[in-house]
Design an enzyme around this catalytic site. Structure first.
Site, PDB file in Angstrom:
ATOM      1  N   LYS A   1       0.786  -1.159   0.014  1.00  0.00           N
ATOM      2  CA  LYS A   1      -0.207   0.073   0.144  1.00  0.00           C
ATOM      3  C   LYS A   1       0.907   1.122   0.000  1.00  0.00           C
ATOM      4  O   LYS A   1       0.423   2.267  -0.700  1.00  0.00           O
ATOM      5  CB  LYS A   1      -0.862   0.003   1.219  1.00  0.00           C
ATOM      6  CG  LYS A   1      -2.094  -1.026   0.947  1.00  0.00           C
ATOM      7  CD  LYS A   1      -3.281  -1.034   2.344  1.00  0.00           C
ATOM      8  CE  LYS A   1      -4.233  -1.908   1.791  1.00  0.00           C
ATOM      9  NZ  LYS A   1      -5.174  -2.209   3.023  1.00  0.00           N
TER      10      LYS A   1
ATOM     11  N   LYS B   1      -4.670  -8.843 -10.367  1.00  0.00           N
ATOM     12  CA  LYS B   1      -5.729  -9.192  -9.279  1.00  0.00           C
ATOM     13  C   LYS B   1      -6.744  -8.005  -9.606  1.00  0.00           C
ATOM     14  O   LYS B   1      -6.405  -6.957  -9.528  1.00  0.00           O
ATOM     15  CB  LYS B   1      -5.098  -9.247  -7.659  1.00  0.00           C
ATOM     16  CG  LYS B   1      -6.042  -9.358  -6.733  1.00  0.00           C
ATOM     17  CD  LYS B   1      -5.542  -8.964  -5.659  1.00  0.00           C
ATOM     18  CE  LYS B   1      -6.539  -8.195  -4.716  1.00  0.00           C
ATOM     19  NZ  LYS B   1      -6.486  -7.656  -3.457  1.00  0.00           N
TER      20      LYS B   1
ATOM     21  N   LYS C   1      -9.786  -2.334  -6.175  1.00  0.00           N
ATOM     22  CA  LYS C   1     -10.158  -1.042  -6.683  1.00  0.00           C
ATOM     23  C   LYS C   1      -9.032  -0.068  -6.808  1.00  0.00           C
ATOM     24  O   LYS C   1      -8.950   0.902  -7.806  1.00  0.00           O
ATOM     25  CB  LYS C   1     -11.148  -0.227  -5.838  1.00  0.00           C
ATOM     26  CG  LYS C   1     -10.745  -0.337  -4.320  1.00  0.00           C
ATOM     27  CD  LYS C   1     -12.034  -0.084  -3.227  1.00  0.00           C
ATOM     28  CE  LYS C   1     -11.557  -0.812  -1.939  1.00  0.00           C
ATOM     29  NZ  LYS C   1     -12.236  -1.968  -1.542  1.00  0.00           N
TER      30      LYS C   1
HETATM   31  P1  ADP Z   1      -9.479  -4.133  -2.999  1.00  0.00           P
HETATM   32  O1  ADP Z   1      -8.607  -4.959  -3.354  1.00  0.00           O
HETATM   33  O2  ADP Z   1     -10.274  -4.095  -4.011  1.00  0.00           O
HETATM   34  O3  ADP Z   1      -9.341  -3.071  -1.925  1.00  0.00           O
HETATM   35  P2  ADP Z   1     -10.382  -5.230  -0.365  1.00  0.00           P
HETATM   36  O4  ADP Z   1      -9.020  -5.389   0.116  1.00  0.00           O
HETATM   37  O5  ADP Z   1     -11.321  -3.837   0.195  1.00  0.00           O
HETATM   38  O6  ADP Z   1     -10.465  -5.157  -1.897  1.00  0.00           O
HETATM   39  O7  ADP Z   1     -10.881  -6.888  -0.107  1.00  0.00           O
HETATM   40  C1  ADP Z   1     -12.244  -7.194   0.757  1.00  0.00           C
HETATM   41  C2  ADP Z   1     -12.268  -8.644   0.569  1.00  0.00           C
HETATM   42  O8  ADP Z   1     -12.628  -9.255  -0.808  1.00  0.00           O
HETATM   43  C3  ADP Z   1     -11.087  -9.374   1.231  1.00  0.00           C
HETATM   44  O9  ADP Z   1     -11.501 -10.482   1.774  1.00  0.00           O
HETATM   45  C4  ADP Z   1     -10.427  -9.663   0.051  1.00  0.00           C
HETATM   46  O10 ADP Z   1      -9.479 -10.832   0.212  1.00  0.00           O
HETATM   47  C5  ADP Z   1     -11.334 -10.094  -1.243  1.00  0.00           C
HETATM   48  N1  ADP Z   1     -10.845  -9.847  -2.376  1.00  0.00           N
HETATM   49  C6  ADP Z   1     -10.463  -8.558  -3.113  1.00  0.00           C
HETATM   50  N2  ADP Z   1     -10.190  -8.570  -4.299  1.00  0.00           N
HETATM   51  C7  ADP Z   1     -10.404 -10.001  -4.679  1.00  0.00           C
HETATM   52  C8  ADP Z   1      -9.654 -10.540  -5.661  1.00  0.00           C
HETATM   53  N3  ADP Z   1      -9.356 -10.049  -6.887  1.00  0.00           N
HETATM   54  N4  ADP Z   1      -9.970 -12.046  -5.649  1.00  0.00           N
HETATM   55  C9  ADP Z   1     -10.067 -12.780  -4.258  1.00  0.00           C
HETATM   56  N5  ADP Z   1     -10.759 -12.172  -3.287  1.00  0.00           N
HETATM   57  C10 ADP Z   1     -10.569 -10.769  -3.258  1.00  0.00           C
END
Ligand code: ADP
Ligand code: TRP
Length: 325
Positions: A111, A194, A197
């Site tokens: 991050k 992956k 957002k």
């Molecule tokens: P982002 O990466 O978009 O910021 P978050 O970190 O808020 O997403 O993730 C919220 C939940 O969704 C977590 O449990 C995370 O592991 C899951 N998650 C987010 N992106 C993915 C992905 N591309 N594949 C599988 N799980 C995901």
């Protein structure tokens, strides 16, 4: 058996969140009594600095969970900030957390490398997350693969605390296990990385239908000519198709791509139809719920009351263990 999971209110929910976490977490409603889900608004302060956006996002996540099948009679749904006891527990845990454990966390490094402020909050994020989980004595935490290390940190901290303050017969904390589905461990985004957002490569669960269709039609593919067989190994189209189809349907999709003779546009349209069919009921429910926003307030108020009652019990136990009560 206590199931516990949460998501940050830091932007629109996407298919990665849905398949990686939400769908799996909600499925536990049928298998475990009173699973707990929450919106991690304190955690979101590490990346969201607009108060109106934060407030709005907490409501959107709550609505999204309801549309995806959250049943407030079977489960508890609350916002993290409704249970401020979590901060006291986070401090008690901080005092047994070795710096090295946090220094090894990928999430902080990733991050900050992406430009997020290297705040103390971001560094201490895994301790607050451990406090979330341990406060409710969770056994199982359904999350996407990227959260695996955070669950390991929570386990390490719980073991350290139990060792220091608990007795073998009466440990202070339950040791949590991650629940990660390897098949959907990482949902790819429109650029093949992956879905996240922060990479701006998402397919959003709710929102404008045209934008969704545009994003699917814009999925990055290679320049194989229409007449030629298409590579299917590592294909984003195939990976997304597999999430919303039977094995047989995806087998046919792959076989067709390997034959050649059709362009990527056709395969994207087919994928779009599959995704739209899969999410139509959830999106309809979402639109219906959005007409009665009072339900969001009711769910959050009831969840706060029930979560807080559980949290108070654990906090009292932890306070007693360290000698504060
Ligand atoms: P982002 O990466 O978009 O910021 P978050 O970190 O808020 O997403 O993730 C919220 C939940 O969704 C977590 O449990 C995370 O592991 C899951 N998650 C987010 N992106 C993915 C992905 N591309 N594949 C599988 N799980 C995901
Ligand atoms: N770190 C999680 C994410 O970014 C959100 C979260 C905070 C969480 N506390 C948690 C998830 C406790 C599960 C359990 O998605």
């Amino acid at each position: 058996m206590r199931v516990f999971s949460g998501v940050q209110p830091s932007g629109a929910l996407h298919l990665g969140n849905y398949f990686g976490m939400i769908e799996r977490a909600i499925a536990w409603q049928a298998k475990a009594s009173e699973p707990i889900y929450f919106v991690a608004d304190y955690h979101a302060l590490t990346s969201v600095s607009d108060p109106a956006a934060l407030r709005q996002s907490v409501r959107e996540v709550t609505l999204a969970f309801l549309a995806c099948g959250l049943d407030p009679k079977k489960s508890i749904f609350f916002r993290q900030s409704a249970v401020p006891e979590v901060h006291e527990l986070a401090w008690l845990l901080s005092c047994v957390t070795p710096m090295g454990l946090l220094e090894r966390c990928h999430s902080y490094k990733d991050k900050t490398a992406r430009g997020l402020a290297a705040s103390h909050g971001l560094f201490a994020y895994p301790v607050l997350m451990a406090a979330d989980i341990l406060l409710y004595q969770a056994n199982t935490v359904p999350v996407g693969k990227d959260q695996k290390q955070h669950i390991e940190v929570a386990r390490d901290i719980a073991m350290k605390f139990n060792e220091q303050y608990g007795s073998k017969s009466d440990p202070v904390f339950t040791i949590p296990e991650p629940d990660i589905a390897e098949t959907v461990a990482v949902v790819p985004g429109t650029d093949g990385q992956k879905m996240s957002k922060s990479y701006k490569n998402t397919l959003d669960l709710f929102g404008d239908a045209k934008a969704f269709s545009k994003a699917v039609m814009g999925i990055k593919t290679d320049s194989t000519a229409v007449a030629d067989p298409k590579p299917t190994e590592g294909s984003t189209l195939v990976a997304l198709h597999a999430l919303v189809s039977t094995k047989e349907e995806t087998g046919n999709y792959i076989a067709d791509m390997q034959k050649g003779g059709r362009g990527y546009g056709d395969y994207k349209k087919e994928l779009l139809a599959k995704l739209d069919a899969r999410f139509a009921p959830i999106r309809e429910k979402h639109a219906e719920l959005a007409r009665d926003p009072q339900i969001i307030d009711d769910v959050l108020a009831d969840g706060a009351r029930r979560a807080r009652a559980l949290a108070e019990g654990t906090l009292a136990k932890a306070r007693r263990a360290v000698g504060i009560l």
